[in-house]
Design a protein around this motif. Structure first.
Motif, short mmCIF file in Angstrom:
data_model
loop_
_atom_site.label_atom_id
_atom_site.label_comp_id
_atom_site.label_asym_id
_atom_site.label_seq_id
_atom_site.Cartn_x
_atom_site.Cartn_y
_atom_site.Cartn_z
N SER A 29 -5.26 2.19 9.52
CA SER A 29 -6.15 1.67 8.32
C SER A 29 -4.96 0.83 8.11
O SER A 29 -3.90 0.54 8.57
CB SER A 29 -6.21 3.20 7.37
N ASP A 30 -4.79 0.19 6.60
CA ASP A 30 -4.08 -0.77 6.01
C ASP A 30 -2.42 0.44 5.99
O ASP A 30 -1.21 -0.75 6.21
CB ASP A 30 -4.09 -1.15 4.66
N ARG A 85 -7.26 8.85 3.40
CA ARG A 85 -8.04 9.00 3.70
C ARG A 85 -8.46 10.77 3.37
O ARG A 85 -9.83 11.32 3.89
CB ARG A 85 -6.92 9.35 5.29
N CYS A 110 -0.33 4.27 11.27
CA CYS A 110 -1.48 3.96 10.43
C CYS A 110 -3.16 4.08 11.37
O CYS A 110 -3.81 4.28 10.97
CB CYS A 110 -1.90 2.86 10.14
N HIS A 127 -8.18 -3.45 9.30
CA HIS A 127 -7.32 -2.80 10.19
C HIS A 127 -6.87 -2.55 11.65
O HIS A 127 -5.83 -2.91 11.90
CB HIS A 127 -6.81 -2.17 9.20
N MET A 177 -11.67 -0.74 1.47
CA MET A 177 -11.10 -1.09 2.71
C MET A 177 -9.47 -0.95 1.86
O MET A 177 -8.49 -0.64 4.16
CB MET A 177 -11.02 -2.44 2.83
N HIS A 178 -8.72 -0.98 1.33
CA HIS A 178 -7.47 -1.74 0.73
C HIS A 178 -7.27 -0.58 0.24
O HIS A 178 -8.07 -0.65 -1.02
CB HIS A 178 -6.61 -2.86 0.63
N GLY A 179 -5.88 0.69 0.77
CA GLY A 179 -5.30 1.59 -0.68
C GLY A 179 -6.06 2.43 -0.56
O GLY A 179 -6.64 3.40 -1.68
#
Lengths: 416, 358
Positions: B283-284, A6, B274, B294, A1-3
């Motif tokens: 996204s974050d 894409r 984002c 997010h 979810m974080h970082g």
């Protein structure tokens, strides 16, 4: 979810990656179904528990499966003996494996706490483990939370933890978590009478409470239920140990002047090493708050003594406190003037200077500095206006500060 | 490589505007997440499906696209997660009750004007039962303590109109004990300030009518220092900016009346940057994978800043203002009805004690 970049989307277009990816989903779904079906049948045998272990290593956030494990563990811990010790070791191994994959899993850390609260773990080892976790990521607040839990249970002296933070800060001035921890430790070390409760004391309290309960209870309880209950109680009490660890919120006295001096020295070293990092600058405000608190304490004392014979002494103390504070503020202003001589547009020294002068103005110290009060106010305003230009993201804050509507240098004492 | 110094480009290209259609389609694909058996990101997040549904539905409502969701199905699914044996909701039908899932369920019911489907007494009792002697709240019966749970409890009961069933004073005392040297709040007493916890504590204090317990200038300043060169906000000093902090920090500043302490234009541009202009969602950080979490917080942040085309969001309830107004009106009417009933009873009793005519 974080970082997660894409490009990951493109990776999944690769057939092999896509296959592995698609296999994972049914595995998780079916694995969860299997474990919960065992639970529905009240099955807590080794096979079922092993299945739950497999799931948790992949998705440690499935809190229901940790709940299932705790249901299995409760009677084992209650019965005590070798089986309990073995169970404790197994849970510590499992949570360690999970944390290696995901060091920020709330449910994993909580499970470990719950296990340790049963009283069978080697706390020194736990302290070492959390030290390793923090060496990997000094800002992992889960690990810091756990550290405070363990330290509380062990009765580690604040002095030891303070040197721990000193070594962290010496290695990296940017460690905000270490600076924060200092604000918890310094009041404890120098002023507070918060007793550190050891685990034995907690267990004694828990069994006392249990005895009292049994004495007043009219219903008979079976042996196993009573054993279950007391282990739950002790665990609950130990878990609550975290709740007793208050810091600045309950700080009732400022840290001693000589200690403050050492802390000012420390932050100035940090400023010299890396003036862009926020951590020591934000810590600095708390030091100022402590300096201010010495004056407000003296004021309080003098008011309380009003009308008594000791009034003379109270006034003297108040005057002394005022002089000391005046000296500190003036000294700090000149230290930042040195910074600004080298870099006149440096935000942090400018902001500190504005706040120091604001404090001087508010405390009526202008005269003592040979300044006109309104001149001092003018200087403060000019500094904030300049900061609006230099740090435009926060122009709105500086505008309010310039208008005297945002004052953050307040005395540091807590209210809890 | 993402750094706190990364600058948002002057020209956002395809991301210059909020891509409502893309985001609506993205969220709608999660409309019945429990039916999507195959997707890993669905299956692996069952432990917070309830929150995921709340994020998705609320984001849709803010964009004016709630009708794209199958709300009847969602309501039935939400209620299938209710556990009458303890009065709580689980994150999914087969997950145990938890305070966070319970809050999300109540927020969904409020959003969809379906609170009558909840057993208010039972759910209140579940929440109240999690309060500890020192005022803290556990997340469930297994005892994890965190100020997130204080917020969840106070907000849950506020939504149900049963806040008086909690020991609010003790709850405030615990939250205040979590206040730190920087004016921020941590998850438990002694823990480092973190924007998410600052939000839950400021939110809890706001619900309790006790914002006086916060050092408003100090925490407001700490929060505005979260804004980095990118225009985005981070959650703690020296950490990376992240869209979700557009909510956690911004809502606090809004509650404290200090929204103007950050550069809203810069933050808006960061959030827009984002966006995933291909597949929708936010996204974050720019060019990372999008997710519903997010997406919601980015849209919520834009809404707080008055972004054109978005409905207003309440910073404390994290629900549309319209929803909160409706809630408050409903609660007022209920109170009036109760008062009238009490008056009516009183008159009856008075009447029966009057002497009968001979």
């Amino acid at each position: 979810m974080h970082g997660r970049p894409r490009e990951y989307k493109n990776k999944l277009k690769d057939p092999k990656a896509a296959e592995a990816y698609t296999k994972k989903a049914p595995a998780i779904k079916q694995g969860t179904t299997l474990v919960l079906e065992c639970r529905r049948q009240h099955r807590y045998d080794q096979a079922a528990l092993t299945a739950s272990e497999k799931m948790l290593k992949v998705v440690p956030e499935i809190y229901t499966i940790w709940n299932y494990r705790r249901e299995a563990l409760q009677p084992i811990f209650a019965a005590g003996g070798e089986a309990a010790a073995a169970a404790c070791a197994a849970e510590l191994a499992l949570t360690q494996a999970c944390l290696q994959e995901n060091p920020k899993s709330y449910s994993t850390w909580h499970h470990r706490k719950w296990v340790v609260a049963q009283g069978l773990a080697d706390l020194a080892k736990e302290l070492k483990l959390v030290g390793s976790a923090l060496a990997l990521d000094g800002r992992n607040f889960h690990a810091w939370n756990y550290r405070q839990f363990v330290v509380k249970l062990m009765g580690v002296h604040a002095e030891e933890e303070l040197s721990y933070t000193s070594s962290l800060i010496a290695a990296d001035f940017s460690n905000y978590s270490a600076w924060h921890y200092r604000t918890m430790l310094l009041p404890r070390l120098y002023n507070e009478d918060i007793a550190t409760v050891s685990f034995d004391e907690l267990m004694a309290t828990a069994s006392e409470q249990k005895q009292q309960q049994q004495a007043s209870s009219t219903t008979a309880a079976s042996d196993s239920a009573a054993a279950d209950d007391s282990s739950q109680q002790a665990a609950a009490v130990a878990l609550r140990a975290t709740g007793c660890f208050t810091g600045t919120a309950s700080q009732s006295r400022p840290i001693p002047l000589h200690v403050l001096e050492q802390e000012y020295e420390m932050v100035h070293q940090a400023f010299a090493t890396d003036s862009a990092d926020q951590s020591p600058w934000i810590y600095y405000r708390w030091l100022l708050g402590n300096s201010l608190a010495h004056l407000s304490q003296a004021q309080q004392q003098q008011q309380q003594q009003g009308g008594q014979q000791q009034q003379q002494g109270g006034e003297q103390q108040l005057e002394e406190a005022r002089v000391v504070l005046g000296e500190v503020l003036a000294r700090e202003v000149s230290r930042f003037a040195e910074h600004l001589a080298v870099d006149p547009d440096a935000k942090w020294p400018l902001l500190m200077t504005a706040r120091l002068k604001e404090a001087q103005a508010r405390l009526g110290l202008a005269e003592g500095l040979g300044l006109d009060s309104s001149d001092l106010q003018q200087q403060v305003q000019e500094l904030y206006v300049r900061l609006q230009q230099l740090d435009p993201l926060r122009a709105g804050y500086y505008a309010d500060a310039a208008a005297g509507k945002a004052f953050v240098v307040v005395q540091a004492l807590g209210t809890v | 490589m993402a750094t706190s110094g990364a600058v948002t480009p002057a020209d956002l290209g395809p991301r210059s505007k909020l891509l409502v259609d893309k985001h609506a389609a993205y969220i709608a694909s999660f409309s019945t997440v429990w039916e999507a058996a195959d997707k890993l990101e669905h299956v692996a997040t069952e432990h917070f499906w309830m929150s995921g549904m709340y994020w998705g539905l609320t984001a849709m409502e803010l964009m004016g696209r709630l009708q794209d969701m199958d709300t009847d199905k969602v309501l039935d699914w939400v209620m299938s997660c209710y556990r009458p044996e303890d009065g709580g909701f689980g994150s999914s039908p087969r997950n145990d009750s938890h305070l966070l899932a319970t809050l999300s369920a109540l927020q969904i019911l409020a959003l969809l004007d379906a609170l009558h489907r909840a057993d208010a007494l039972a759910v209140t009792a579940y929440i109240a039962g999690l309060q500890q002697p020192d005022g803290a709240f556990a997340g469930d019966k297994w005892g994890e303590i965190d100020t997130r749970f204080s917020y969840a409890a106070l907000l849950g009961c506020s939504i149900l109109g049963t806040l008086d069933q909690l020991d609010v004073e003790a709850a405030v005392h615990f939250v205040t004990a979590c206040k730190n040297f920087d004016g921020g709040f941590g998850c438990t007493p002694g823990n480092e300030s973190h924007a998410g916890q600052v939000f839950t504590c400021i939110g809890a204090l706001s619900l309790a009518g006790r914002l006086d317990a916060a050092d408003q200038d100090l925490v407001g300043w700490w929060l505005c220092e979260r804004q980095t060169r990118s225009g985005g906000l981070n959650g703690r000093p020296e950490k990376l900016q992240d869209v979700c902090y557009s909510w956690w920090c911004l809502s606090c500043l809004s509650i404290l009346g200090r929204l103007h302490w950050i550069d809203q234009e810069a933050l808006s541009r960061f959030i827009l940057y984002c966006q995933d202009e291909e597949d929708g969602g936010i996204s974050d950080r720019p060019d990372d994978m999008a997710d519903v979490y997010h997406t919601f917080f980015g849209i919520a942040g834009l809404s707080l800043m008055g972004h054109a085309g978005l409905a207003a969001i309440d910073p404390t309830y994290a629900l549309p203002v319209k929803t909160v107004q409706r809630l408050q009106q409903q609660q007022q009417r209920q109170q009036q009805q109760q008062q009238q009933q009490q008056c009516g009873q009183g008159m009856q009793e008075g009447g029966s004690s009057a002497p009968s005519t001979g």
